[in-house]
Motif scaffolding. Structure first.
Motif, PDB file in Angstrom:
ATOM      1  N   GLY A 123       2.855  10.096  10.073  1.00  0.00           N
ATOM      2  CA  GLY A 123       3.510  10.750  11.198  1.00  0.00           C
ATOM      3  C   GLY A 123       2.513  11.341  12.167  1.00  0.00           C
ATOM      4  N   CYS A 124       2.927  11.487  13.402  1.00  0.00           N
ATOM      5  CA  CYS A 124       2.053  12.032  14.436  1.00  0.00           C
ATOM      6  C   CYS A 124       1.622  13.466  14.127  1.00  0.00           C
ATOM      7  CB  CYS A 124       2.754  11.978  15.784  1.00  0.00           C
ATOM      8  SG  CYS A 124       3.094  10.277  16.303  1.00  0.00           S
ATOM      9  N   ASP A 125       2.420  14.183  13.343  1.00  0.00           N
ATOM     10  CA  ASP A 125       2.059  15.547  12.968  1.00  0.00           C
ATOM     11  C   ASP A 125       1.459  15.619  11.562  1.00  0.00           C
ATOM     12  OD1 ASP A 125       4.469  14.815  11.897  1.00  0.00           O
ATOM     13  OD2 ASP A 125       5.406  16.781  12.147  1.00  0.00           O
ATOM     14  N   GLY A 126       1.163  14.454  10.939  1.00  0.00           N
ATOM     15  CA  GLY A 126       0.399  14.444   9.692  1.00  0.00           C
ATOM     16  C   GLY A 126       1.054  13.987   8.409  1.00  0.00           C
ATOM     17  N   PRO A 127       2.377  14.140   8.218  1.00  0.00           N
ATOM     18  CA  PRO A 127       2.933  13.758   6.918  1.00  0.00           C
ATOM     19  C   PRO A 127       2.876  12.241   6.687  1.00  0.00           C
ATOM     20  CG  PRO A 127       4.701  14.329   8.405  1.00  0.00           C
ATOM     21  CD  PRO A 127       3.408  14.650   9.104  1.00  0.00           C
ATOM     22  N   LYS A 128       2.727  11.873   5.422  1.00  0.00           N
ATOM     23  CA  LYS A 128       2.658  10.462   5.037  1.00  0.00           C
ATOM     24  C   LYS A 128       3.927  10.091   4.277  1.00  0.00           C
ATOM     25  CE  LYS A 128      -2.272  10.803   4.704  1.00  0.00           C
ATOM     26  NZ  LYS A 128      -3.178  11.573   3.940  1.00  0.00           N
ATOM     27  N   THR A 129       4.414   8.882   4.538  1.00  0.00           N
ATOM     28  CA  THR A 129       5.623   8.388   3.897  1.00  0.00           C
ATOM     29  C   THR A 129       5.393   6.959   3.437  1.00  0.00           C
ATOM     30  OG1 THR A 129       6.957   9.702   5.434  1.00  0.00           O
ATOM     31  CG2 THR A 129       8.090   7.958   4.227  1.00  0.00           C
ATOM     32  N   VAL A 130       5.696   6.672   2.174  1.00  0.00           N
ATOM     33  CA  VAL A 130       5.628   5.293   1.705  1.00  0.00           C
ATOM     34  C   VAL A 130       6.818   4.565   2.316  1.00  0.00           C
ATOM     35  CG1 VAL A 130       5.735   3.759  -0.291  1.00  0.00           C
ATOM     36  CG2 VAL A 130       4.456   5.903  -0.435  1.00  0.00           C
ATOM     37  N   LEU A 131       6.518   3.522   3.084  1.00  0.00           N
ATOM     38  CA  LEU A 131       7.574   2.780   3.771  1.00  0.00           C
ATOM     39  C   LEU A 131       8.075   1.603   2.957  1.00  0.00           C
ATOM     40  CD1 LEU A 131       6.009   2.678   7.337  1.00  0.00           C
ATOM     41  CD2 LEU A 131       7.656   4.324   6.422  1.00  0.00           C
ATOM     42  N   ASN A 132       7.154   0.931   2.274  1.00  0.00           N
ATOM     43  CA  ASN A 132       7.542  -0.243   1.506  1.00  0.00           C
ATOM     44  C   ASN A 132       6.391  -0.630   0.593  1.00  0.00           C
ATOM     45  OD1 ASN A 132       8.969  -2.455   0.593  1.00  0.00           O
ATOM     46  ND2 ASN A 132       9.413  -3.259   2.620  1.00  0.00           N
ATOM     47  N   LEU A 133       6.723  -1.364  -0.445  1.00  0.00           N
ATOM     48  CA  LEU A 133       5.693  -1.942  -1.300  1.00  0.00           C
ATOM     49  C   LEU A 133       6.196  -3.258  -1.853  1.00  0.00           C
ATOM     50  CD1 LEU A 133       6.336  -1.298  -4.647  1.00  0.00           C
ATOM     51  CD2 LEU A 133       6.038   0.961  -3.689  1.00  0.00           C
ATOM     52  N   ARG A 134       5.267  -4.140  -2.073  1.00  0.00           N
ATOM     53  CA  ARG A 134       5.561  -5.475  -2.598  1.00  0.00           C
ATOM     54  C   ARG A 134       4.468  -5.869  -3.570  1.00  0.00           C
ATOM     55  NH1 ARG A 134      10.081  -8.551  -0.617  1.00  0.00           N
ATOM     56  NH2 ARG A 134      10.751  -7.457   1.214  1.00  0.00           N
ATOM     57  N   GLU A 135       4.834  -6.690  -4.519  1.00  0.00           N
ATOM     58  CA  GLU A 135       3.813  -7.250  -5.390  1.00  0.00           C
ATOM     59  C   GLU A 135       3.112  -8.370  -4.638  1.00  0.00           C
ATOM     60  OE1 GLU A 135       3.205  -9.242  -9.773  1.00  0.00           O
ATOM     61  OE2 GLU A 135       5.180  -8.534  -9.187  1.00  0.00           O
ATOM     62  N   GLY A 136       1.798  -8.329  -4.624  1.00  0.00           N
ATOM     63  CA  GLY A 136       1.009  -9.359  -3.948  1.00  0.00           C
ATOM     64  C   GLY A 136      -0.171  -8.737  -3.230  1.00  0.00           C
ATOM     65  N   ALA A 137      -1.243  -9.467  -3.140  1.00  0.00           N
ATOM     66  CA  ALA A 137      -2.472  -8.973  -2.522  1.00  0.00           C
ATOM     67  C   ALA A 137      -2.373  -9.013  -1.002  1.00  0.00           C
ATOM     68  CB  ALA A 137      -3.656  -9.828  -2.982  1.00  0.00           C
ATOM     69  N   THR A 138      -3.135  -8.149  -0.326  1.00  0.00           N
ATOM     70  CA  THR A 138      -3.137  -8.121   1.136  1.00  0.00           C
ATOM     71  C   THR A 138      -3.734  -9.389   1.715  1.00  0.00           C
ATOM     72  OG1 THR A 138      -5.221  -6.907   1.085  1.00  0.00           O
ATOM     73  CG2 THR A 138      -3.220  -5.621   1.372  1.00  0.00           C
ATOM     74  N   GLU A 139      -4.493 -10.133   0.912  1.00  0.00           N
ATOM     75  CA  GLU A 139      -5.060 -11.386   1.395  1.00  0.00           C
ATOM     76  C   GLU A 139      -4.010 -12.494   1.466  1.00  0.00           C
ATOM     77  OE1 GLU A 139      -6.374  -9.659  -1.249  1.00  0.00           O
ATOM     78  OE2 GLU A 139      -7.927  -8.682  -0.083  1.00  0.00           O
ATOM     79  N   LYS A 140      -2.876 -12.282   0.873  1.00  0.00           N
ATOM     80  CA  LYS A 140      -1.799 -13.270   0.870  1.00  0.00           C
ATOM     81  C   LYS A 140      -0.881 -13.018   2.066  1.00  0.00           C
ATOM     82  CE  LYS A 140      -2.846 -15.051  -3.155  1.00  0.00           C
ATOM     83  NZ  LYS A 140      -3.357 -16.359  -3.321  1.00  0.00           N
ATOM     84  N   ALA A 141      -0.891 -13.921   3.008  1.00  0.00           N
ATOM     85  CA  ALA A 141      -0.098 -13.753   4.218  1.00  0.00           C
ATOM     86  C   ALA A 141       1.393 -13.657   3.904  1.00  0.00           C
ATOM     87  CB  ALA A 141      -0.363 -14.898   5.187  1.00  0.00           C
TER      88      ALA A 141
END
Length: 64
Positions: free
Chosen positions: A32-50
């Motif tokens: 957030g612009c004022d600092g808080p962090k929020t987990v938006l989503n997660l998936r199984e798989g590496a970031t190298e996998k498009a």
């Protein structure tokens, strides 16, 4: 991972992979612009996998 995101005001959305037990997870984190962090989503798989990142981004777009 199903809540609407239209009300969320994020100034950055980093996406990164992290190991969890014997699996690789890709996580999108809203900062957030004022600092808080929020987990938006997660998936199984590496970031190298498009396909894993594309599915994660597609889901975020559908949720607003």
């Amino acid at each position: 991972m199903e809540r609407p995101l239209g009300e969320l005001s994020a100034c950055a959305v980093p996406i990164d992979g992290t190991p969890f037990k014997d699996r690789q997870m890709t996580v999108a984190l809203g900062i957030g612009c004022d600092g808080p962090k929020t987990v938006l989503n997660l998936r199984e798989g590496a970031t190298e996998k498009a396909t894993a990142v594309a599915a994660l981004l597609s889901d975020l777009l559908e949720r607003g």
